[in-house]
Design a protein around this motif. Sequence first.
Motif, mmCIF file in Angstrom:
data_model
loop_
_atom_site.group_PDB
_atom_site.id
_atom_site.type_symbol
_atom_site.label_atom_id
_atom_site.label_comp_id
_atom_site.label_asym_id
_atom_site.label_seq_id
_atom_site.Cartn_x
_atom_site.Cartn_y
_atom_site.Cartn_z
ATOM 1 N N GLU A 40 0.856 -1.191 0.000
ATOM 2 C CA GLU A 40 0.000 0.000 0.000
ATOM 3 C C GLU A 40 0.886 1.233 0.000
ATOM 4 O O GLU A 40 1.715 1.414 0.897
ATOM 5 C CB GLU A 40 -0.918 -0.013 1.215
ATOM 6 C CG GLU A 40 -1.885 -1.184 1.184
ATOM 7 C CD GLU A 40 -2.837 -1.188 2.354
ATOM 8 O OE1 GLU A 40 -3.195 -0.087 2.840
ATOM 9 O OE2 GLU A 40 -3.224 -2.287 2.780
ATOM 10 N N VAL A 41 0.712 2.064 -1.028
ATOM 11 C CA VAL A 41 1.507 3.275 -1.178
ATOM 12 C C VAL A 41 0.614 4.425 -1.620
ATOM 13 O O VAL A 41 -0.492 4.214 -2.113
ATOM 14 C CB VAL A 41 2.663 3.094 -2.190
ATOM 15 C CG1 VAL A 41 3.697 2.107 -1.683
ATOM 16 C CG2 VAL A 41 2.142 2.684 -3.548
ATOM 17 N N ARG A 42 1.138 5.603 -1.492
ATOM 18 C CA ARG A 42 0.434 6.811 -1.927
ATOM 19 C C ARG A 42 1.160 7.353 -3.153
ATOM 20 O O ARG A 42 2.376 7.515 -3.156
ATOM 21 C CB ARG A 42 0.459 7.832 -0.793
ATOM 22 C CG ARG A 42 -0.239 9.117 -1.105
ATOM 23 C CD ARG A 42 -0.356 9.960 0.159
ATOM 24 N NE ARG A 42 -1.535 10.770 0.203
ATOM 25 C CZ ARG A 42 -2.796 10.359 0.186
ATOM 26 N NH1 ARG A 42 -3.061 9.101 0.121
ATOM 27 N NH2 ARG A 42 -3.805 11.203 0.230
ATOM 28 N N VAL A 43 0.382 7.665 -4.182
ATOM 29 C CA VAL A 43 0.921 8.306 -5.377
ATOM 30 C C VAL A 43 0.072 9.549 -5.614
ATOM 31 O O VAL A 43 -1.120 9.441 -5.909
ATOM 32 C CB VAL A 43 0.884 7.371 -6.606
ATOM 33 C CG1 VAL A 43 1.317 8.113 -7.858
ATOM 34 C CG2 VAL A 43 1.770 6.155 -6.373
ATOM 35 N N GLY A 44 0.682 10.699 -5.421
ATOM 36 C CA GLY A 44 -0.086 11.940 -5.484
ATOM 37 C C GLY A 44 -1.086 11.957 -4.345
ATOM 38 O O GLY A 44 -0.737 11.765 -3.190
ATOM 39 N N GLU A 45 -2.334 12.126 -4.690
ATOM 40 C CA GLU A 45 -3.400 12.181 -3.685
ATOM 41 C C GLU A 45 -4.128 10.844 -3.539
ATOM 42 O O GLU A 45 -5.135 10.770 -2.843
ATOM 43 C CB GLU A 45 -4.409 13.272 -4.059
ATOM 44 C CG GLU A 45 -3.796 14.660 -4.137
ATOM 45 C CD GLU A 45 -3.139 15.082 -2.837
ATOM 46 O OE1 GLU A 45 -3.738 14.864 -1.766
ATOM 47 O OE2 GLU A 45 -2.009 15.616 -2.890
ATOM 48 N N GLU A 46 -3.643 9.798 -4.181
ATOM 49 C CA GLU A 46 -4.367 8.527 -4.201
ATOM 50 C C GLU A 46 -3.576 7.391 -3.560
ATOM 51 O O GLU A 46 -2.356 7.341 -3.647
ATOM 52 C CB GLU A 46 -4.714 8.145 -5.640
ATOM 53 C CG GLU A 46 -5.669 9.133 -6.290
ATOM 54 C CD GLU A 46 -6.127 8.656 -7.651
ATOM 55 O OE1 GLU A 46 -6.820 7.622 -7.703
ATOM 56 O OE2 GLU A 46 -5.771 9.312 -8.640
ATOM 57 N N GLU A 47 -4.324 6.480 -2.969
ATOM 58 C CA GLU A 47 -3.748 5.255 -2.420
ATOM 59 C C GLU A 47 -3.764 4.183 -3.500
ATOM 60 O O GLU A 47 -4.763 4.022 -4.205
ATOM 61 C CB GLU A 47 -4.559 4.774 -1.211
ATOM 62 C CG GLU A 47 -4.566 5.733 -0.048
ATOM 63 C CD GLU A 47 -3.210 5.882 0.623
ATOM 64 O OE1 GLU A 47 -2.456 4.894 0.690
ATOM 65 O OE2 GLU A 47 -2.919 7.002 1.081
ATOM 66 N N MET A 48 -2.668 3.471 -3.625
ATOM 67 C CA MET A 48 -2.592 2.347 -4.562
ATOM 68 C C MET A 48 -2.349 1.083 -3.748
ATOM 69 O O MET A 48 -1.622 1.103 -2.763
ATOM 70 C CB MET A 48 -1.465 2.571 -5.583
ATOM 71 C CG MET A 48 -1.765 3.701 -6.539
ATOM 72 S SD MET A 48 -0.422 4.175 -7.680
ATOM 73 C CE MET A 48 0.328 2.667 -8.165
ATOM 74 N N VAL A 49 -2.958 -0.005 -4.186
ATOM 75 C CA VAL A 49 -2.806 -1.300 -3.530
ATOM 76 C C VAL A 49 -2.257 -2.264 -4.588
ATOM 77 O O VAL A 49 -2.960 -2.661 -5.511
ATOM 78 C CB VAL A 49 -4.141 -1.806 -2.955
ATOM 79 C CG1 VAL A 49 -3.943 -3.152 -2.278
ATOM 80 C CG2 VAL A 49 -4.725 -0.790 -1.987
ATOM 81 N N ILE A 50 -0.986 -2.604 -4.421
ATOM 82 C CA ILE A 50 -0.253 -3.393 -5.414
ATOM 83 C C ILE A 50 -0.103 -4.823 -4.888
ATOM 84 O O ILE A 50 0.222 -5.014 -3.719
ATOM 85 C CB ILE A 50 1.139 -2.758 -5.654
ATOM 86 C CG1 ILE A 50 0.959 -1.328 -6.198
ATOM 87 C CG2 ILE A 50 1.989 -3.603 -6.576
ATOM 88 C CD1 ILE A 50 2.224 -0.507 -6.209
ATOM 89 N N PRO A 51 -0.315 -5.812 -5.745
ATOM 90 C CA PRO A 51 -0.117 -7.192 -5.277
ATOM 91 C C PRO A 51 1.344 -7.443 -4.926
ATOM 92 O O PRO A 51 2.242 -6.938 -5.596
ATOM 93 C CB PRO A 51 -0.554 -8.056 -6.468
ATOM 94 C CG PRO A 51 -0.527 -7.151 -7.646
ATOM 95 C CD PRO A 51 -0.704 -5.749 -7.151
ATOM 96 N N TYR A 52 1.560 -8.206 -3.863
ATOM 97 C CA TYR A 52 2.929 -8.520 -3.473
ATOM 98 C C TYR A 52 3.548 -9.516 -4.449
ATOM 99 O O TYR A 52 4.689 -9.359 -4.864
ATOM 100 C CB TYR A 52 2.979 -9.058 -2.041
ATOM 101 C CG TYR A 52 4.394 -9.204 -1.559
ATOM 102 C CD1 TYR A 52 5.113 -8.085 -1.148
ATOM 103 C CD2 TYR A 52 5.033 -10.443 -1.551
ATOM 104 C CE1 TYR A 52 6.420 -8.195 -0.734
ATOM 105 C CE2 TYR A 52 6.353 -10.550 -1.135
ATOM 106 C CZ TYR A 52 7.040 -9.435 -0.735
ATOM 107 O OH TYR A 52 8.344 -9.541 -0.335
ATOM 108 N N ARG A 53 2.803 -10.549 -4.818
ATOM 109 C CA ARG A 53 3.275 -11.534 -5.787
ATOM 110 C C ARG A 53 2.137 -11.962 -6.692
ATOM 111 O O ARG A 53 1.003 -12.105 -6.259
ATOM 112 C CB ARG A 53 3.818 -12.792 -5.106
ATOM 113 C CG ARG A 53 5.211 -12.673 -4.605
ATOM 114 C CD ARG A 53 6.242 -12.638 -5.740
ATOM 115 N NE ARG A 53 7.557 -12.481 -5.189
ATOM 116 C CZ ARG A 53 8.245 -11.338 -5.166
ATOM 117 N NH1 ARG A 53 7.750 -10.259 -5.681
ATOM 118 N NH2 ARG A 53 9.434 -11.290 -4.630
#
Length: 190
Positions: A40-53
């Motif tokens: 879970e990271v923030r890019v600009g004003e949005e949260e992104m949820v990236i798969p680990y694998r």
Amino acid sequence: MMMQLAHRAFPSCLEQEAKALDQVMGQLHQARVATHRFIEVRVGEEEMVIPYRIYDQGYEGVFAHLTETQSILYSCLLTRHHDGHVRQRHLERILSVRKPWVVPFMVQLTGEYVIQILETVEMHLPMLDPALYSRFIRDNQAYFQTMEARMISYWDCYYRRLYKHPSDYFGFRVLAKIRGFSERSESSTP
């Protein structure tokens, strides 16, 4: 299910492209994802949820059905593939892309143990946009500290005998350079 993950892994400005990618992937194959862990990271004003694998065997055929933007999105996702060779190949495809939503996929790889990936990142550091990486680090300080700690742990466990001094190890040099982007940006701010 890959569909929801692709949609959540990119900012809303890419919603149409992500949905189209989800649809193509859903029609052509089914990928398994490690659903117990996400990044879970923030890019600009949005949260992104990236798969680990991602555990995906039939990915190569998908590219023939994608637009250029969808191909970049898919390569970003494939940097989370379970096979380090696949991660490295797709890292090489996205390193020159100067978009803020690509940054977390590249940075995540700097905290992993595949030394060839770290070497690839180091070779391409001059191509990176310091402003993009600086903002990402400022917006995700705890995440970046975790990546740094993970890289140190992998060095200690697997590479300390080969690279006795931290300055000799790719991971330390890469993260120092990326951290330097942020420090230079802060010192130039009035």
